[in-house]
Write a protein that holds these residues in place. Structure first.
Motif, PDB file in Angstrom:
ATOM      1  N   PRO A  25     -21.655  16.171 -22.651  1.00 51.51           N
ATOM      2  CA  PRO A  25     -22.620  17.271 -22.581  1.00 51.51           C
ATOM      3  C   PRO A  25     -24.032  16.744 -22.873  1.00 51.51           C
ATOM      4  N   SER A  26     -25.004  17.188 -22.089  1.00 53.81           N
ATOM      5  CA  SER A  26     -26.418  16.793 -22.216  1.00 53.81           C
ATOM      6  C   SER A  26     -26.680  15.341 -21.820  1.00 53.81           C
ATOM      7  N   ALA A  27     -25.779  14.750 -21.041  1.00 51.09           N
ATOM      8  CA  ALA A  27     -25.969  13.371 -20.580  1.00 51.09           C
ATOM      9  C   ALA A  27     -27.025  13.274 -19.483  1.00 51.09           C
ATOM     10  N   ALA A  97     -15.537  16.806 -17.055  1.00 48.98           N
ATOM     11  CA  ALA A  97     -14.228  16.279 -16.657  1.00 48.98           C
ATOM     12  C   ALA A  97     -13.797  15.162 -17.608  1.00 48.98           C
ATOM     13  N   PRO A  98     -13.433  15.502 -18.843  1.00 50.72           N
ATOM     14  CA  PRO A  98     -13.235  14.481 -19.869  1.00 50.72           C
ATOM     15  C   PRO A  98     -12.005  13.591 -19.712  1.00 50.72           C
ATOM     16  N   ASP A 154     -13.510  16.156 -29.640  1.00 53.03           N
ATOM     17  CA  ASP A 154     -12.549  16.258 -28.550  1.00 53.03           C
ATOM     18  C   ASP A 154     -12.782  15.012 -27.691  1.00 53.03           C
ATOM     19  N   PRO A 155     -11.722  14.451 -27.125  1.00 51.80           N
ATOM     20  CA  PRO A 155     -11.883  13.163 -26.444  1.00 51.80           C
ATOM     21  C   PRO A 155     -12.678  13.224 -25.142  1.00 51.80           C
ATOM     22  N   TYR A 156     -13.310  12.110 -24.838  1.00 52.74           N
ATOM     23  CA  TYR A 156     -13.896  11.868 -23.528  1.00 52.74           C
ATOM     24  C   TYR A 156     -13.436  10.484 -23.098  1.00 52.74           C
ATOM     25  N   GLU A 157     -12.709  10.424 -22.007  1.00 51.91           N
ATOM     26  CA  GLU A 157     -12.193   9.158 -21.502  1.00 51.91           C
ATOM     27  C   GLU A 157     -13.162   8.644 -20.440  1.00 51.91           C
TER      28      GLU A 157
END
Length: 190
Positions: A25-27, A97-98, A154-157
């Motif tokens: 988020p906010s990337a 889309a994590p 929460d994960p982000y892959e």
């Protein structure tokens, strides 16, 4: 009567593709997508930006943020993007889309339909994203008002081998969009 030259010029402008911009988020995903969309439209391309927030509001409003719901949301967006791309539209998809398997399923849908698909990782560090905090999510998470924030609790892959990695914190929006445009050109899609 249409000549062969006219057809090939028309096909160049109407070649569809999905460009999936994934990141925290906010990337800067949405900002880059809209910058690229303007440039592509100026060149005569048909373009749609499938903004993750708008999709959640209008297409996936009943979904939460569990892994299952996030996967369902990504698959819905992937279906819509592939449908647009198959019909000559550049579908720009700035969506977190994590999960890698969700993104891979979308790529597989495109592959099986013969539809061009590019995965772009907007690789902005969480520290930079939390300062940008466009929607105030990082502040709400820090205050304990929300949980399950991608990349924090929460994960982000991260994509292992995206078609392009953009470090939006080291370049301007215009430079990021130009890098993505260059990739589209290199792949014969712009």
């Amino acid at each position: 009567m249409t000549t062969t030259t006219q057809i090939s010029q028309e096909q160049q402008v109407t070649t569809g593709a999905t460009v999936w911009l994934t990141g925290l988020p906010s990337a800067g995903k949405t900002t880059i997508a809209y910058e690229l969309a303007g440039r592509l439209r100026d060149e005569g391309h048909r373009v749609e930006v499938l903004d993750g927030d708008e999709i959640r509001e209008f297409l996936s409003s009943g979904l939460g943020f569990s892994r299952e719901d996030r996967d369902t949301n990504v698959q819905r967006i992937g279906f819509l993007a592939e449908l647009l791309a198959r019909n000559g539209v550049k579908a720009l998809v700035p969506v977190i889309a994590p999960y890698a398997d969700s993104r891979e399923a979308v790529r597989g849908r495109h592959r099986s339909g013969g539809t061009p698909y590019l995965e772009v990782h907007v690789a902005t560090p969480v520290e930079v994203c939390s300062v940008r905090d466009v929607k105030g999510l990082y502040a709400k998470q820090a205050a304990g008002e929300i949980s399950g924030l991608t990349g924090v609790d929460d994960p982000y892959e991260e994509p292992a081998s995206p078609d392009l990695r953009i470090e939006s914190h080291t370049q301007s929006v215009q430079e990021s969009a130009a890098a993505l445009h260059a990739l589209l050109t290199e792949r014969g899609l712009a």
